[in-house]
Design a protein around this motif. Structure first.
Motif, PDB file in Angstrom:
ATOM      1  N   SER A 130       0.814  -1.222   0.000  1.00 18.24           N
ATOM      2  CA  SER A 130       0.000   0.000   0.000  1.00 18.24           C
ATOM      3  C   SER A 130       0.847   1.272   0.000  1.00 18.24           C
ATOM      4  CB  SER A 130      -0.931  -0.002   1.221  1.00 18.24           C
ATOM      5  OG  SER A 130      -0.175  -0.086   2.425  1.00 18.24           O
ATOM      6  N   MET A 131       2.163   1.137  -0.188  1.00 18.76           N
ATOM      7  CA  MET A 131       3.060   2.289  -0.146  1.00 18.76           C
ATOM      8  C   MET A 131       2.985   3.074  -1.460  1.00 18.76           C
ATOM      9  SD  MET A 131       5.169   3.731   2.022  1.00 18.76           S
ATOM     10  CE  MET A 131       5.512   2.358   3.138  1.00 18.76           C
ATOM     11  N   PRO A 132       2.824   4.400  -1.406  1.00 13.89           N
ATOM     12  CA  PRO A 132       2.784   5.194  -2.636  1.00 13.89           C
ATOM     13  C   PRO A 132       4.126   5.185  -3.372  1.00 13.89           C
ATOM     14  CG  PRO A 132       1.881   6.415  -0.771  1.00 13.89           C
ATOM     15  CD  PRO A 132       2.557   5.202  -0.213  1.00 13.89           C
ATOM     16  N   PRO A 133       4.119   5.383  -4.692  1.00 11.52           N
ATOM     17  CA  PRO A 133       5.369   5.400  -5.470  1.00 11.52           C
ATOM     18  C   PRO A 133       6.367   6.428  -4.973  1.00 11.52           C
ATOM     19  CG  PRO A 133       3.471   5.273  -6.931  1.00 11.52           C
ATOM     20  CD  PRO A 133       2.930   5.489  -5.557  1.00 11.52           C
ATOM     21  N   ALA A 134       5.885   7.577  -4.505  1.00  6.51           N
ATOM     22  CA  ALA A 134       6.797   8.627  -4.062  1.00  6.51           C
ATOM     23  C   ALA A 134       7.722   8.154  -2.949  1.00  6.51           C
ATOM     24  CB  ALA A 134       6.000   9.852  -3.596  1.00  6.51           C
ATOM     25  N   PHE A 135       7.217   7.303  -2.064  1.00  9.58           N
ATOM     26  CA  PHE A 135       8.041   6.821  -0.960  1.00  9.58           C
ATOM     27  C   PHE A 135       9.119   5.868  -1.459  1.00  9.58           C
ATOM     28  CE2 PHE A 135       4.587   8.641   1.323  1.00  9.58           C
ATOM     29  CZ  PHE A 135       5.072   8.968   2.574  1.00  9.58           C
ATOM     30  N   PHE A 136       8.768   5.012  -2.416  1.00 11.05           N
ATOM     31  CA  PHE A 136       9.783   4.130  -2.987  1.00 11.05           C
ATOM     32  C   PHE A 136      10.885   4.943  -3.664  1.00 11.05           C
ATOM     33  CE2 PHE A 136       6.236   1.046  -2.757  1.00 11.05           C
ATOM     34  CZ  PHE A 136       6.891   0.002  -2.125  1.00 11.05           C
ATOM     35  N   ARG A 137      10.503   6.007  -4.351  1.00 12.93           N
ATOM     36  CA  ARG A 137      11.514   6.857  -4.982  1.00 12.93           C
ATOM     37  C   ARG A 137      12.395   7.538  -3.934  1.00 12.93           C
ATOM     38  NH1 ARG A 137       9.648  12.420  -7.505  1.00 12.93           N
ATOM     39  NH2 ARG A 137       9.462  12.740  -5.245  1.00 12.93           N
ATOM     40  N   ASP A 138      11.775   8.069  -2.886  1.00 13.25           N
ATOM     41  CA  ASP A 138      12.540   8.807  -1.875  1.00 13.25           C
ATOM     42  C   ASP A 138      13.541   7.932  -1.150  1.00 13.25           C
ATOM     43  OD1 ASP A 138      11.078  11.015  -2.561  1.00 13.25           O
ATOM     44  OD2 ASP A 138       9.752  10.967  -0.804  1.00 13.25           O
ATOM     45  N   ASP A 192       8.688   1.996  28.939  1.00  6.30           N
ATOM     46  CA  ASP A 192       8.811   2.407  27.546  1.00  6.30           C
ATOM     47  C   ASP A 192       7.876   1.579  26.666  1.00  6.30           C
ATOM     48  OD1 ASP A 192      10.966   3.539  28.893  1.00  6.30           O
ATOM     49  OD2 ASP A 192      12.366   3.273  27.236  1.00  6.30           O
ATOM     50  N   PHE A 193       7.536   2.158  25.520  1.00 13.20           N
ATOM     51  CA  PHE A 193       6.617   1.499  24.593  1.00 13.20           C
ATOM     52  C   PHE A 193       7.102   1.740  23.174  1.00 13.20           C
ATOM     53  CE2 PHE A 193       4.563   2.512  28.502  1.00 13.20           C
ATOM     54  CZ  PHE A 193       3.853   1.369  28.819  1.00 13.20           C
ATOM     55  N   TYR A 194       7.040   0.698  22.359  1.00 13.65           N
ATOM     56  CA  TYR A 194       7.596   0.734  21.002  1.00 13.65           C
ATOM     57  C   TYR A 194       6.458   0.701  19.992  1.00 13.65           C
ATOM     58  CZ  TYR A 194      11.020  -0.248  17.303  1.00 13.65           C
ATOM     59  OH  TYR A 194      11.816  -0.178  16.191  1.00 13.65           O
ATOM     60  N   PHE A 195       6.491   1.663  19.052  1.00 12.74           N
ATOM     61  CA  PHE A 195       5.443   1.761  18.045  1.00 12.74           C
ATOM     62  C   PHE A 195       6.069   1.820  16.657  1.00 12.74           C
ATOM     63  CE2 PHE A 195       3.886   3.800  21.899  1.00 12.74           C
ATOM     64  CZ  PHE A 195       2.719   3.082  22.122  1.00 12.74           C
ATOM     65  N   ASN A 196       5.713   0.866  15.807  1.00  7.38           N
ATOM     66  CA  ASN A 196       6.149   0.902  14.421  1.00  7.38           C
ATOM     67  C   ASN A 196       5.293   1.902  13.644  1.00  7.38           C
ATOM     68  OD1 ASN A 196       8.179  -1.395  14.224  1.00  7.38           O
ATOM     69  ND2 ASN A 196       6.432  -2.465  15.106  1.00  7.38           N
ATOM     70  N   LYS A 197       5.911   2.522  12.641  1.00 12.13           N
ATOM     71  CA  LYS A 197       5.160   3.415  11.759  1.00 12.13           C
ATOM     72  C   LYS A 197       5.493   3.089  10.312  1.00 12.13           C
ATOM     73  CE  LYS A 197       8.424   7.344  12.099  1.00 12.13           C
ATOM     74  NZ  LYS A 197       8.789   7.592  10.706  1.00 12.13           N
ATOM     75  N   ASN A 198       4.590   3.476   9.402  1.00 14.58           N
ATOM     76  CA  ASN A 198       4.786   3.184   7.987  1.00 14.58           C
ATOM     77  C   ASN A 198       4.722   4.434   7.104  1.00 14.58           C
ATOM     78  OD1 ASN A 198       2.054   3.752   8.001  1.00 14.58           O
ATOM     79  ND2 ASN A 198       1.410   1.671   7.479  1.00 14.58           N
ATOM     80  N   ARG A 199       4.826   5.584   7.737  1.00 16.94           N
ATOM     81  CA  ARG A 199       4.946   6.868   7.042  1.00 16.94           C
ATOM     82  C   ARG A 199       5.895   7.738   7.857  1.00 16.94           C
ATOM     83  NH1 ARG A 199       2.321   4.107   4.072  1.00 16.94           N
ATOM     84  NH2 ARG A 199       0.624   4.743   2.656  1.00 16.94           N
ATOM     85  N   LEU A 200       6.208   8.932   7.355  1.00 21.88           N
ATOM     86  CA  LEU A 200       7.074   9.813   8.121  1.00 21.88           C
ATOM     87  C   LEU A 200       6.479  10.104   9.493  1.00 21.88           C
ATOM     88  CD1 LEU A 200       8.171  10.220   5.159  1.00 21.88           C
ATOM     89  CD2 LEU A 200       8.785  12.530   5.874  1.00 21.88           C
ATOM     90  N   SER A 201       5.182  10.322   9.538  1.00 24.52           N
ATOM     91  CA  SER A 201       4.511  10.653  10.789  1.00 24.52           C
ATOM     92  C   SER A 201       4.026   9.409  11.515  1.00 24.52           C
ATOM     93  CB  SER A 201       3.311  11.567  10.511  1.00 24.52           C
ATOM     94  OG  SER A 201       2.505  11.703  11.665  1.00 24.52           O
ATOM     95  N   GLY A 202       4.305   9.356  12.815  1.00 23.42           N
ATOM     96  CA  GLY A 202       3.785   8.281  13.643  1.00 23.42           C
ATOM     97  C   GLY A 202       2.340   8.491  14.048  1.00 23.42           C
ATOM     98  N   MET A 203       1.760   9.638  13.635  1.00 26.38           N
ATOM     99  CA  MET A 203       0.360   9.937  13.942  1.00 26.38           C
ATOM    100  C   MET A 203      -0.451  10.112  12.668  1.00 26.38           C
ATOM    101  SD  MET A 203      -0.131  10.137  17.324  1.00 26.38           S
ATOM    102  CE  MET A 203      -1.287  11.417  17.810  1.00 26.38           C
ATOM    103  N   TRP A 204       0.094   9.604  11.545  1.00 31.83           N
ATOM    104  CA  TRP A 204      -0.569   9.757  10.246  1.00 31.83           C
ATOM    105  C   TRP A 204      -1.821   8.898  10.159  1.00 31.83           C
ATOM    106  CZ3 TRP A 204      -1.180   5.770   6.619  1.00 31.83           C
ATOM    107  CH2 TRP A 204      -1.666   6.173   5.355  1.00 31.83           C
TER     108      TRP A 204
END
Length: 287
Positions: A130-138, A192-204
């Motif tokens: 589900s990742m946009p093309p722009a992220f693969f390019r970046d 402590d708590f660990y959260f994975n994210k899949n965009r620049l923002s962890g609150m996206w």
């Protein structure tokens, strides 16, 4: 059948057994009875009426001091990972220089009963679908998609498997250096708590694992640091601000590889959206 009409505030007032006022008589409270700040003689009270064990932290002039409730406050550390910091991966030396001060902040927050959040890239194969093309390019290291997110990064130092780029559980996605031990130990101890994210923002997005945790634990005040200050730190802080959280940018535990103007933009706007401070402002009050 006759149905009475209620406003949302009236409904909440009925449920909670209180009168919800949007504006207080002296105009010193900002918000409403469910979510508010109060002006003080030297700054702002962010405790929302729960002053038990409250701590006042000095903030640089002219923002004014902030009084926080430790039980509803947290330190958010963003992307201090091997991929961005390790020297054998071309990591940023400015980011590596933040590690000792970041650890000091971690220890101070834990000592005052405040949670520490690790918010890092940690992708799954579904995320890649589900990742946009722009992220693969970046994130391509050679201009081709074969070196982008999810690609095998090979070996370093002869025996370290770097793993697939920013994939969950890989060596390159784990916290850098001494931060890794801090994260593992903190999670094991429940501080402590660990959260994975899949965009620049962890609150996206409409909801993220970190946002769900914040809501479930009634955490409202967030202190931010990490890399890059103008990208993932800024993105997470800004989304948190949009969603109604108190935001404090901690400058001296944040860095970037971008030109200085990028940091200047973040500093200017973070001070408008919340507060800017350094660990040197915060740590003495937490000691």
């Amino acid at each position: 059948m006759y149905l009475r009409s209620y406003t949302p505030v009236a409904i909440l007032s009925t449920i909670c057994g209180t009168t919800a006022q949007l504006v207080n008589p002296t105009n010193e409270t900002f918000g409403n009875v469910f979510n508010f700040w109060s002006k003080t003689t030297d700054g702002w009270d962010l405790t929302r009426g729960n002053s038990t064990s409250a701590i006042t932290l000095p903030m640089p002039h002219p923002a004014g001091n902030v009084t926080i409730q430790p039980a509803s406050s947290a330190l958010v550390i963003i992307d201090m990972q091997n991929f961005f910091l390790h020297p054998d991966l071309g990591g940023d030396p400015l980011g590596r220089a933040l590690v000792p001060t970041t650890i000091d902040m971690i220890h101070a927050f834990r000592a005052n009963g405040m949670k520490v959040f690790w918010t890092n890239w940690g992708l799954t194969d579904f995320d890649l679908m589900s990742m946009p093309p722009a992220f693969f390019r970046d994130f391509s290291s050679d201009g081709t998609s074969g070196s982008s997110l999810g690609s095998d990064m090979g070996m370093i130092q002869g025996n370290i498997s770097v793993g697939r780029k920013l994939m969950r559980g890989s060596w390159n996605a784990q916290p850098f250096g001494d931060l890794f031990d801090e994260q593992v130990g903190g999670v094991a101890n429940g501080t402590d708590f660990y959260f994975n994210k899949n965009r620049l923002s962890g609150m996206w997005g409409s909801s993220t694992p970190m946002q769900t945790f914040l809501q479930d634990n009634m955490i409202t005040t967030l202190f931010f640091g990490g890399v890059n200050i103008d990208q993932c730190v800024w993105g997470t802080l800004l989304d948190a601000y949009y969603k109604g959280y108190d935001v404090v940018l901690v400058d001296d535990i944040s860095a970037t590889t971008s030109p200085a103007a990028a940091t200047g933009m973040v500093d200017f706007n973070a001070a408008l959206n919340g507060w800017r401070a350094n660990s040197s402002d915060i740590l003495p009050a937490l000691m």
